[in-house]
Design a protein around this motif. Structure first.
Motif, PDB file in Angstrom:
ATOM      1  N   ASN A  29       0.731  -1.289  -0.105  1.00  0.00           N
ATOM      2  CA  ASN A  29      -0.130  -0.085  -0.109  1.00  0.00           C
ATOM      3  C   ASN A  29       0.931   1.333  -0.016  1.00  0.00           C
ATOM      4  O   ASN A  29       1.352   1.407   1.124  1.00  0.00           O
ATOM      5  CB  ASN A  29      -0.801  -0.021   1.119  1.00  0.00           C
ATOM      6  CG  ASN A  29      -2.082   1.078   0.994  1.00  0.00           C
ATOM      7  OD1 ASN A  29      -2.493   1.543   0.050  1.00  0.00           O
ATOM      8  ND2 ASN A  29      -2.638   1.291   2.162  1.00  0.00           N
ATOM      9  N   GLN A 455      -4.699   5.699   1.604  1.00  0.00           N
ATOM     10  CA  GLN A 455      -5.785   4.895   2.347  1.00  0.00           C
ATOM     11  C   GLN A 455      -5.171   3.716   3.047  1.00  0.00           C
ATOM     12  O   GLN A 455      -4.797   2.706   2.444  1.00  0.00           O
ATOM     13  CB  GLN A 455      -7.103   4.705   1.698  1.00  0.00           C
ATOM     14  CG  GLN A 455      -7.850   5.754   1.372  1.00  0.00           C
ATOM     15  CD  GLN A 455      -9.150   5.316   1.003  1.00  0.00           C
ATOM     16  OE1 GLN A 455      -9.641   4.182   0.935  1.00  0.00           O
ATOM     17  NE2 GLN A 455     -10.438   6.272   0.880  1.00  0.00           N
ATOM     18  N   ARG A 457      -4.847   0.215   5.049  1.00  0.00           N
ATOM     19  CA  ARG A 457      -5.764  -1.071   4.897  1.00  0.00           C
ATOM     20  C   ARG A 457      -5.895  -1.710   6.004  1.00  0.00           C
ATOM     21  O   ARG A 457      -6.734  -2.444   6.277  1.00  0.00           O
ATOM     22  CB  ARG A 457      -4.824  -1.902   3.820  1.00  0.00           C
ATOM     23  CG  ARG A 457      -4.956  -1.420   2.264  1.00  0.00           C
ATOM     24  CD  ARG A 457      -4.020  -2.266   1.379  1.00  0.00           C
ATOM     25  NE  ARG A 457      -3.975  -1.934   0.248  1.00  0.00           N
ATOM     26  CZ  ARG A 457      -3.406  -2.500  -0.748  1.00  0.00           C
ATOM     27  NH1 ARG A 457      -2.507  -3.588  -0.485  1.00  0.00           N
ATOM     28  NH2 ARG A 457      -3.365  -2.024  -1.925  1.00  0.00           N
ATOM     29  N   ALA A 458      -4.864  -1.532   7.179  1.00  0.00           N
ATOM     30  CA  ALA A 458      -4.879  -2.097   8.352  1.00  0.00           C
ATOM     31  C   ALA A 458      -4.215  -1.404   9.376  1.00  0.00           C
ATOM     32  O   ALA A 458      -3.555  -0.095   9.138  1.00  0.00           O
ATOM     33  CB  ALA A 458      -4.266  -3.510   8.293  1.00  0.00           C
ATOM     34  N   GLU A 461      -0.477  -0.166   9.401  1.00  0.00           N
ATOM     35  CA  GLU A 461      -0.206   0.819   8.265  1.00  0.00           C
ATOM     36  C   GLU A 461      -0.400   2.222   8.766  1.00  0.00           C
ATOM     37  O   GLU A 461      -1.536   2.529   9.314  1.00  0.00           O
ATOM     38  CB  GLU A 461      -0.872   0.616   7.009  1.00  0.00           C
ATOM     39  CG  GLU A 461      -0.654  -0.805   6.411  1.00  0.00           C
ATOM     40  CD  GLU A 461      -1.368  -1.095   5.083  1.00  0.00           C
ATOM     41  OE1 GLU A 461      -0.848  -1.831   4.406  1.00  0.00           O
ATOM     42  OE2 GLU A 461      -2.342  -0.327   4.599  1.00  0.00           O
ATOM     43  N   LYS A 481      -5.755   2.982  10.466  1.00  0.00           N
ATOM     44  CA  LYS A 481      -7.019   2.290  10.385  1.00  0.00           C
ATOM     45  C   LYS A 481      -7.375   1.380  11.400  1.00  0.00           C
ATOM     46  O   LYS A 481      -6.145   0.696  11.902  1.00  0.00           O
ATOM     47  CB  LYS A 481      -7.235   1.551   8.915  1.00  0.00           C
ATOM     48  CG  LYS A 481      -8.658   1.100   8.770  1.00  0.00           C
ATOM     49  CD  LYS A 481      -8.569   0.381   7.700  1.00  0.00           C
ATOM     50  CE  LYS A 481     -10.002   0.026   6.846  1.00  0.00           C
ATOM     51  NZ  LYS A 481     -10.084  -0.587   5.915  1.00  0.00           N
ATOM     52  N   ASN A 484     -12.870  -0.805  10.589  1.00  0.00           N
ATOM     53  CA  ASN A 484     -13.507  -0.038   9.290  1.00  0.00           C
ATOM     54  C   ASN A 484     -13.094   1.261   9.360  1.00  0.00           C
ATOM     55  O   ASN A 484     -13.554   2.042   8.473  1.00  0.00           O
ATOM     56  CB  ASN A 484     -14.817  -0.424   8.986  1.00  0.00           C
ATOM     57  CG  ASN A 484     -14.888  -1.916   8.791  1.00  0.00           C
ATOM     58  OD1 ASN A 484     -14.078  -2.621   8.171  1.00  0.00           O
ATOM     59  ND2 ASN A 484     -16.089  -2.413   9.184  1.00  0.00           N
ATOM     60  N   ARG A 565       4.668   0.012   7.569  1.00  0.00           N
ATOM     61  CA  ARG A 565       3.791  -1.134   7.673  1.00  0.00           C
ATOM     62  C   ARG A 565       4.216  -1.811   8.907  1.00  0.00           C
ATOM     63  O   ARG A 565       3.878  -2.916   9.018  1.00  0.00           O
ATOM     64  CB  ARG A 565       4.050  -2.077   6.491  1.00  0.00           C
ATOM     65  CG  ARG A 565       3.663  -1.627   5.139  1.00  0.00           C
ATOM     66  CD  ARG A 565       3.574  -2.581   4.048  1.00  0.00           C
ATOM     67  NE  ARG A 565       5.043  -2.951   3.919  1.00  0.00           N
ATOM     68  CZ  ARG A 565       5.808  -3.911   3.939  1.00  0.00           C
ATOM     69  NH1 ARG A 565       4.745  -5.043   4.390  1.00  0.00           N
ATOM     70  NH2 ARG A 565       6.843  -4.224   3.555  1.00  0.00           N
TER      71      ARG A 565
END
Length: 572
Positions: A29, A455, A457-458, A461, A481, A484, A565
């Motif tokens: 990402n 954006q 993802r998890a 990140e 994040k 959700n 990450r």
């Protein structure tokens, strides 16, 4: 068939950088930074505007410490310490000592710079640059506290064309410098510990000299000699005699050194001898440069002056470059140690920095014959108050952008959207190469705004900006994040312990702007979604942890475009 497919893949990857980047983006990402604006607004430059024939001091604002300078003809070259920044040893050029361009870095390859496992204040200390007219070669000698390197030397015929791989030198100590005599003989001087059993007090150091074999590029064994023990007067227990340089004038040899440590007792002292190997006699008027005797609350305070080097200027007058600091209203040193310059009066037996023994002023008269101050124009390095805008439309980074412990090229790429960072699985608090692109803080009052598309993802990140004094002292301001939900958060790390200052849930689908502003010691982090105003997060916070004299070490605040990450900052 399988071997053929592998061969095709290898060929494609070798021939197409675009393919490599695309493959990485498919698997990870990435983050795109489309624009950065840095704006400095220090009051001193508003109060003291330049008039004709003037230029500002310091000449290099921000973390550019331990300057060394040399001259060939009408060309001046200057280098500074870089510690674990990558590439290392920023290299500047001028024809007049006023207008400077950055040529790049002396150590720009992994074969030269092995700092991947060093703390931010490890790595490269006190580089010395010198031109040898006898073989028309430039030398840069330094101490590399990383990778088992120790004292090293690199050289080149043309500083604009790159430098050799390092030659390891066979002696200990730190802060080496070269001297080439008129008869072609060469010498190395450096700081070292006293002989075993002879240390008299904490901070007791000596200056040693070696004969140097120019053909073999190595000191000559058995030629080492202590030429200064302790400092100007060892009965006063002077500390950290270091950063030595030898100059020859009117048939005599002058040894100039820093004394007093690199903090508030820093100074520059001078000795003289009839032989390069001594004995050296201190000048009766030492120190020849210091700011240690003046009121702590003086206006436009410059302090810690020392670690100097001399050069003959374009007007046939000597000049000295040296480090100094400009603390904020709380005495904190967030811009780090910077490069200053002063004319030097050498009309008598010993050189003396003009106005170097009174409180330093923010402006200087340009050397005689210099007609124009072009700073911030035509590619010349800016100083004073300025705005720097970067939209990353070229595939060549401005030299002011640096990595930490590893090459920038290993995590960045360029495209239509701007600069892409491929995040490493490394946190900013780890002593490893990080996927962060840094810009030095250059003003006490500044703003730094980055436009970012990302954006996560998890929750592992995160991307955003960081203000970093070291791996143990920093702020992280970014987007991550949880489940959700997207969150923007501000994390403060002090002495390696992290805590969340503030966090906020975000509803966004597109670019976001992140900003850090400083008003002296007060830092404010804010964000703006498309079409909306900036919103602060956490209110003003202290810049204390970004200060050299709070966090320790030798760097100033580095403002980074950061992606990881390995995020461990969790919203409240």
């Amino acid at each position: 068939m399988r071997n053929r497919q592998t061969l095709i893949l290898v060929i494609l990857m070798a021939l197409s950088p675009i393919f490599v980047v695309h493959s990485q983006q498919m698997g990870e990402n990435s983050v795109v930074f489309s624009k950065v604006v840095y704006q400095g607004n220090d009051q001193v430059y508003q109060k003291y505007p330049l008039e004709a024939g003037e230029f500002y001091n310091p000449i290099l604002q921000g973390c550019y410490p331990d300057p060394s300078i040399t001259r060939k003809g009408d060309d001046y070259y200057l280098v500074c310490s870089s510690f674990s920044m990558f590439p290392g040893v920023p290299l500047f050029h001028s024809n007049d000592l006023v207008n400077w361009t950055q040529l790049g870095h002396v150590l720009d390859r992994k074969s030269q710079l092995k700092v991947e496992h060093g703390g931010i204040s490890a790595g490269i200390y006190a580089p010395d640059i010198l031109y040898n007219p006898h073989n028309e070669t430039f030398y840069m000698i330094t101490t590399q506290f990383a990778g088992g390197m120790g004292n090293i030397l690199v050289k080149t015929k043309d500083p604009k064309q790159g430098w050799s791989d390092p030659i390891k030198l066979d002696f200990g100590g730190i802060d080496p410098a070269l001297f080439f005599d008129e008869d072609g003989k060469a010498y190395v001087v450096h700081n070292d510990a006293p002989d075993p059993g002879k240390e008299q007090y904490t901070g007791h150091r000596v200056i040693k000299i070696w004969e140097y074999d120019v053909e073999a590029d190595q000191v000559i064994k058995g030629t080492d000699k202590i030429i200064v023990d302790g400092g100007v007067d060892i009965t006063e227990q002077p500390i950290w005699i270091e950063a030595p340089h030898i100059y020859k004038k009117d048939g005599r040899y002058y040894l100039m050194c820093a004394e007093g440590g690199t903090g508030d007792w820093h100074s520059e002292v001078i000795f003289v001898s009839d032989s390069p190997k001594g004995p050296y006699i201190p000048a009766p008027g030492n120190p020849i440069l210091t700011q240690r005797y003046f009121a702590k609350d003086r206006e436009n305070k410059v302090d810690w002056a020392g670690h100097a080097d001399l050069v003959l200027g374009p007007d046939d007058q000597y000049y000295g470059v040296f480090l100094g600091i400009r603390p904020n209203e709380k005495g904190r040193v967030n811009t780090g140690r910077e490069t200053f310059i002063l004319p030097v009066d050498w009309s008598g037996e010993f050189p003396v920095f003009e106005n170097g023994l009174i409180p330093l002023e923010p402006k200087l008269k340009m050397p005689g014959g210099v007609l124009e101050n072009k700073t911030a124009q035509e590619g010349f390095f800016p100083n004073g108050n300025f705005t720097y805008r970067e939209e990353f439309k070229s595939d060549k980074l401005d030299y002011r952008w640096i990595g930490l412990r590893g090459p920038r090229e290993e995590f960045i790429s360029f495209g239509n959207g701007g600069l892409t960072i491929q995040p490493f699985e490394v946190n900013i608090k780890e002593v490893k190469p990080t996927s962060t692109l840094f810009y030095r803080q250059q003003h006490k009052d500044f703003s730094f705004t980055a436009s970012m598309e990302y954006q996560p993802r998890a929750d592992n990140e995160l991307a955003g900006i960081t203000c970093l004094q070291s791996e143990k002292f920093n702020y992280v301001f970014g987007i991550t994040k949880t489940g959700n939900d997207f969150h923007v958060l501000l994390e403060r790390t002090e002495e390696g312990v992290s805590r969340i200052i503030a966090s906020r849930k975000l509803a966004f689908n597109g670019p976001v702007q992140l900003r850090v502003q400083a008003d002296g010691d007060d830092y404010l982090f804010s964000y703006a979604l498309p079409g909306a105003d900036f919103v602060s997060l956490g209110g003003p916070v202290s810049g204390d942890i970004l200060s050299t004299n709070v966090a320790g070490g030798f760097t100033g605040n580095l403002i980074g475009l950061y992606a990881t990450r390995a995020n461990d900052a969790k919203p409240d």
